[in-house]
Write a protein that holds these residues in place. Structure first.
Motif, PDB file in Angstrom:
ATOM      1  N   LEU A  73       4.427   2.770  -7.628  1.00 26.55           N
ATOM      2  CA  LEU A  73       4.942   2.408  -6.304  1.00 26.55           C
ATOM      3  C   LEU A  73       3.985   1.514  -5.544  1.00 26.55           C
ATOM      4  CD1 LEU A  73       6.480   5.777  -5.057  1.00 26.55           C
ATOM      5  CD2 LEU A  73       7.617   3.882  -6.186  1.00 26.55           C
ATOM      6  N   GLY A  93       7.360   2.684 -11.952  1.00 27.51           N
ATOM      7  CA  GLY A  93       7.273   2.867 -10.504  1.00 27.51           C
ATOM      8  C   GLY A  93       7.375   1.544  -9.767  1.00 27.51           C
ATOM      9  N   GLN A  94       6.754   0.532 -10.348  1.00 29.76           N
ATOM     10  CA  GLN A  94       6.777  -0.785  -9.724  1.00 29.76           C
ATOM     11  C   GLN A  94       8.221  -1.316  -9.675  1.00 29.76           C
ATOM     12  OE1 GLN A  94       3.509  -2.886 -11.363  1.00 29.76           O
ATOM     13  NE2 GLN A  94       3.873  -4.718 -10.152  1.00 29.76           N
ATOM     14  N   LYS A 141      10.237   0.692  -7.063  1.00 31.17           N
ATOM     15  CA  LYS A 141       9.934   0.274  -5.698  1.00 31.17           C
ATOM     16  C   LYS A 141      10.635  -1.039  -5.370  1.00 31.17           C
ATOM     17  CE  LYS A 141       6.857   0.139  -2.059  1.00 31.17           C
ATOM     18  NZ  LYS A 141       7.534  -0.763  -1.143  1.00 31.17           N
ATOM     19  N   ASP A 188      13.548  -1.471  -2.517  1.00 34.45           N
ATOM     20  CA  ASP A 188      13.372  -2.366  -1.378  1.00 34.45           C
ATOM     21  C   ASP A 188      14.498  -3.391  -1.294  1.00 34.45           C
ATOM     22  OD1 ASP A 188      11.154  -1.008  -0.709  1.00 34.45           O
ATOM     23  OD2 ASP A 188       9.706  -2.506  -1.429  1.00 34.45           O
TER      24      ASP A 188
END
Ligand SMILES: Nc1ncnc2c1ncn2[C@@H]1O[C@H](COP(=O)(O)OP(=O)(O)O)[C@@H](O)[C@H]1O
Ligand SMILES: [Mg+2]
Lengths: 272, 342
Positions: free
Chosen positions: B294, B301-302, B305, B309
């Motif tokens: 994140l 996680g990337q 995120k 968004d």
């Protein structure tokens, strides 16, 4: 943990030692309580099988541990002679084998690995790391395990899968591994039933004789001591109260010595 | 060697006058009440009482009104918008450089779909909306494949972090085991180092490491490895300290030094426990690797995120489902390995 209290005398080749072990006024006082050893003096002639008798708490373990350097004496000296074995001057200490009570083996290592671990102090760290012992030592460990009565299969089993008697046999093989002149045994049969205990004690005496090793073995079984020992040392409250040939003594009179002075309480037969 | 205070001869009282100790003493009861009071106070501070009220309110709302005011609650509808989950990847071909319609990727096909395009009419200065036919390249499982690739990257991050942690923590454990540390100074240093490593949360160290090493897996690996090394160092050391002393003493009696004693009398004892601890760390690192993604430290996680968004909740849904399945599978695997080892 390692202390230098015992003094190791290196005899010149051909120089037969008069005594393998000489204990002179050995005294040990722990921070609490009375002296665990109180001016104990005696000497062991080469090849003798001596039993150290005494009730629980009389200082047997302390004496044996002092002789191998696990306990530092408060005062007094212990001398051990070295007379044979691989180049004594190369050794940090003379060859003393020790047989402990049950639980002193690495119980996830195999019987053979436990016996070979006696050679670890003489090995390089890589050999220790991978337990890669030279072939001639492996062969020797196998011969010893065979001698103490284990099979090939048992030699390759983790010792926790062996019976109590078999584990003590492995302990004896481990003690013999570095050609000891002196074998110290601290209640080696305390956790065994009487019949097995007798067999293991007989084995210890036989093998020590074969290897020409002097034995000092603590016990609390009077009968067994009288049957097997060349000589008996009786320890009570840290003092040596009897030192003599087992043949001069009847188990009954020895038991009498045990019970004297113990405030009417029967002698605690469980060794500590 | 005194055994107990009851001596058979003196001061024997008859059994019916005995007083047995109560199971719960007044002190215990008092302590429990005190703890309950502290908990009640803390619950108020944490607004837990408020939560109960809100949950009750939600339940009442759900029961009475079918269609709530969607705009009033930003959380509303996220769950609905997750479905259907995004499995395929659709890319308009005009966004693909060097597109060759003769050489499509495996299983991919082309589709033409109407798309609404808003343009500014230069004459009227009004926005006009036209519908144009656009060709898109559809990879039926394209997005799923991407997510799986990302989750494999996450697992790789966790594996490397755990491996580095194990290698780091072995010497740390040796130095911070009281009975094997060569010097009290090395003991104190190693102990505080281990505590420090454990005290810094992965997410925080990941933030700093992303600054130092840029976005990507390296920051994630290091962040997880440092924290895990602190954890493993502490527990490995405690295992060493608690190991049965008798085999160690036997080694000492034979003249063995620290290394031989550790290797032959301690390691065999603590190995099963080490294996269990290491498996736990691996399991935890897989879960933490998704979290530290994140902050840009690589892995799933990337991706999560980013999609979150961009309000692409169907993709978020796919990611969450894949994470869930992965954790479940790894759990099974860990349980299996543990059974084999212990
Ligand atoms: N590490 C120790 N610290 C304090 N006291 C000890 C320690 N080891 C032994 N003792 C005491 O020394 C005495 C002799 O113990 P020990 O040599 O173990 O007797 P034995 O082996 O004959 O049962 C006992 O009173 C025991 O409490
Ligand atoms: Mg004892």
């Amino acid at each position: 943990m390692r202390t230098t209290t015992p003094l190791y005398i290196h005899n010149r080749p051909g120089d037969l030692p008069h005594e393998t072990l000489r204990v002179y006024e050995a005294t040990k006082t722990f921070t609490t309580g009375p002296a665990a050893l109180d001016k104990v003096s005696f000497g062991l002639k080469a090849g003798e099988f001596t039993v150290l008798l005494g009730p629980s708490g009389s200082g047997k373990s302390t004496l044996l541990r002092a002789a191998i350097g696990l306990v530092r004496l408060t005062s007094g000296t212990i001398k051990v002679s070295v007379e044979r074995g691989i180049a004594p001057e190369k050794r940090k200490r003379p060859a003393i084998g020790m047989v402990h009570q049950d639980g002193s083996l690495s119980d996830r290592l195999t019987a053979a690995q436990n016996v070979l671990s006696a050679m670890a102090p003489q090995m390089g760290w890589l050999r220790v790391l991978f337990q890669a012992y030279p072939k001639h030592l492996q062969d020797k460990a196998c011969r010893l395990l065979d001698r103490v009565g284990l099979t090939e299969d048992q030699a390759n089993r983790p010792v926790r899968e062996l019976s109590g008697g078999q584990r003590q046999r492995v302990g004896i093989a481990r003690a013999l591994m570095n050609d000891p002149t002196l074998i110290l045994a601290d209640e080696p049969v305390a956790s065994l039933d009487p019949a097995t205990a007798r067999k293991v004690m007989l084995l210890l005496r036989e093998t020590a004789r074969e290897f020409g090793a002097t034995v000092l073995c603590s016990l609390h079984q009077i009968e067994l001591a009288c049957e097997l020992a060349d000589r008996i040392l009786l320890l009570r409250q840290g003092q040596l109260i009897f030192d003599g040939a087992a043949s001069d003594m009847s188990p009954r009179s020895l038991a009498g010595l045990f019970e004297q002075d113990s405030a009417g309480r029967p002698f605690d037969l469980v060794g500590g | 060697m005194q055994t107990g205070s009851v001596s058979p001869g003196s001061g024997r009282s008859s059994a019916h006058t005995w007083a047995l100790k109560p199971v719960f003493s007044a002190r215990t009861v008092g302590l429990v009440i005190l703890v309950l009071l502290v908990l009640a106070y803390s619950a108020h501070r944490m607004q837990l009482d408020d939560l109960v009220g809100r949950l009750a309110g939600m339940a009442v709302n759900a029961a009475t009104s079918e269609s709530g005011d969607a705009a009033a609650d930003p959380g509303e509808g996220v769950l609905e918008r997750m479905f259907p989950l995004a499995i395929a990847e659709r890319t308009p071909i005009d966004r693909i450089a060097d597109f060759d319609p003769e050489d499509l990727p495996l299983f991919a096909h082309l589709e033409t779909a109407p798309e609404e395009v808003s343009t500014l009419d230069p004459d009227t200065l009004q926005m006009t909306t036209r519908t144009v036919e656009k060709t898109v390249l559809v990879k039926p499982a394209g997005y799923l494949v991407l997510v799986i690739r990302k989750i494999i990257e996450t697992i790789e991050i966790a594996l490397w972090a755990s491996l580095i942690a194990v290698v780091m923590s072995l010497p740390l454990a040796w130095l911070s085991a009281r009975n094997y540390s060569p010097h009290w100074l090395s003991y104190v240093t190693a102990r505080s180092g281990v505590s420090f490593l454990r005290a810094v949360p992965e997410l925080i160290s990941a933030l700093f490491l992303v600054l130092a090493f840029g976005f990507g897996p390296i920051a994630g690996i290091l962040a997880l490895a440092l924290h895990s090394a602190g954890f493993l160092g502490k527990f490995y050391a405690e295992d060493i300290e608690a190991a049965d002393k008798r085999p160690q003493e036997a080694m000492r009696a034979m003249g063995a030094g620290s290394f031989a004693t550790l290797r032959l009398a301690v390691l065999p004892q603590v190995l099963p426990s080490y294996a269990a601890l290491t498996l736990y760390v691996l399991d935890r690192n897989v879960r933490m690797a998704t979290v530290i993604g994140l902050v840009g430290a690589g892995g799933i996680g990337q991706e999560l995120k980013g999609r979150f968004d961009m309000f692409q909740y169907d993709r978020v849904g796919t990611i969450l489902l894949v994470i869930f399945i992965t954790v479940l599978l790894l759990d099974q695997l860990a349980a299996h390995v543990r059974r084999k080892l212990l």
